[in-house]
Scaffold this active site. Structure first.
Site, mmCIF file in Angstrom:
data_model
loop_
_atom_site.group_PDB
_atom_site.id
_atom_site.type_symbol
_atom_site.label_atom_id
_atom_site.label_comp_id
_atom_site.label_asym_id
_atom_site.label_seq_id
_atom_site.Cartn_x
_atom_site.Cartn_y
_atom_site.Cartn_z
ATOM 1 N N HIS A 131 0.867 -1.185 0.000
ATOM 2 C CA HIS A 131 0.000 0.000 0.000
ATOM 3 C C HIS A 131 0.899 1.229 0.000
ATOM 4 C CE1 HIS A 131 -3.764 2.241 0.728
ATOM 5 N NE2 HIS A 131 -2.953 3.088 1.327
ATOM 6 N N CYS A 132 0.768 2.054 -1.035
ATOM 7 C CA CYS A 132 1.657 3.212 -1.200
ATOM 8 C C CYS A 132 0.920 4.497 -0.838
ATOM 9 C CB CYS A 132 2.152 3.286 -2.640
ATOM 10 S SG CYS A 132 3.246 4.696 -2.947
ATOM 11 N N PRO A 133 1.391 5.229 0.175
ATOM 12 C CA PRO A 133 0.721 6.491 0.526
ATOM 13 C C PRO A 133 0.868 7.568 -0.546
ATOM 14 C CG PRO A 133 2.745 6.226 1.792
ATOM 15 C CD PRO A 133 2.514 4.931 1.079
ATOM 16 N N ASN A 136 -1.931 6.894 -2.501
ATOM 17 C CA ASN A 136 -3.092 6.666 -1.638
ATOM 18 C C ASN A 136 -3.915 5.484 -2.145
ATOM 19 O OD1 ASN A 136 -4.663 7.242 0.617
ATOM 20 N ND2 ASN A 136 -6.065 8.560 -0.523
ATOM 21 N N ASN A 137 -3.204 4.440 -2.516
ATOM 22 C CA ASN A 137 -3.855 3.262 -3.078
ATOM 23 C C ASN A 137 -2.902 2.081 -2.957
ATOM 24 O OD1 ASN A 137 -5.721 1.655 -4.346
ATOM 25 N ND2 ASN A 137 -5.556 2.635 -6.351
#
Length: 297
Positions: A131-133, A136-137
């Site tokens: 999950h990559c901030p 945001n997905n």
């Protein structure tokens, strides 16, 4: 869907704003303080400005696709599934070619092989990488291509802006030595402002450039080895456990590297890999991704 994730993950929302601010700030500094003073009246001003903005446009397009695209969420069943006879059904799952299907206790549904649950999105993601901030997905089966393209163009923009800033800085030093800075006392405030913008943009470009280079390399290794970071970590833990038959510990059939790359970037021309174009989702073992695996209930 994106607004829902923003409310759930404020860190991701902040990273989104920081990403767009950094891009627009870099464009502002390059145009206003690098190209116009150093290349004004030259064809190089138009050329560098056009190329740099095309890179930024592709960067934003790939980022938007990575943010708003479905990463590969496992569909939820319309009605509750009874898992009470799961053990008796496991043999039939394997006989029907559905080996590796597991049950997610949080989503309360079956999930296909290599799918993992994301605590932030609160859904199971097919071939979940992480999950990559910054988008945001989740990075998963269906949007990994756009995420890698975003990393690629971010690296290009960082290198390009560093080269332009250094060349403009050298031009300013040379102009001052040749006596073009006669009004140095009057222009000292603006001069200090320009230098400050140069330093900030250089620091931003170096930080983002190194950051995306490391992640870009990690993503390519993950594709070529056909193992996501989650699977790599889990397989390391499983090596210490003898006679392990857990469904998540499954050895994948080795495929050619170009075939693995085409599963992510599409089966079209290699040139198309550079653009955020839609490509048909890959199929794994002929299994259609539905809420239920293919077996008789």
């Amino acid at each position: 869907m994106a607004a829902f994730r923003c409310r759930r993950d404020p860190c991701g929302f902040i990273c989104l704003i920081l990403t767009y601010f950094s891009v627009f700030y870099a464009d502002y500094v390059v145009i206003q303080y690098v190209l116009i003073p150093a290349y004004s009246g030259s064809v190089w001003c138009t050329l560098h400005g056009s190329v740099f903005n095309v890179i930024l446009l592709l960067l934003l397009a790939c980022h938007s696709k990575a943010v708003f695209s479905d990463p590969g969420m496992v569909p939820l069943p319309e009605t509750a599934i009874d898992f009470s006879d799961l053990r008796s059904q496991s043999n039939r799952l394997n006989d029907r070619g559905c080996e590796g299907w597991t049950v997610c206790s949080r989503c309360e549904t079956y999930r296909p092989p290599r799918a993992h649950h994301c605590r932030v999105c609160q859904r199971c993601i097919r071939r979940m990488d992480h999950h990559c901030p910054w988008i945001n997905n989740c990075v998963g089966e269906l949007n990994q291509k756009y995420f890698i393209q975003f990393l690629f163009y971010t690296g290009m923009a960082s290198l390009y802006s560093m080269a332009l800033v250094v060349s403009a800085w050298v031009w300013r030093i040379r102009s001052e030595r040749e006596g073009d800075g006669d009004k140095e006392g009057e222009e000292s405030p603006s001069k200090h402002l320009i230098v400050a913008h140069y330093i900030i943009l250089l620091v931003e470009s170096i930080l983002f450039g190194v950051f995306v280079l490391v992640i870009f390399y990690d993503q390519l290794v993950s594709i070529i080895t056909d193992e996501t970071p989650i699977e790599q970590m889990r397989n390391r833990l499983m090596k210490d456990k003898p006679n392990n038959t857990h469904p998540s510990h499954i050895t994948h059939t080795r495929k050619p590297k170009i075939a693995l790359l085409r599963e992510v970037f599409g089966r079209g021309s290699v040139i198309c890999w550079l653009f955020p174009l839609h490509s048909s989702p890959p199929s794994v073992g002929g299994i259609s991704y539905s809420a239920l695996p293919d077996y008789d209930v």
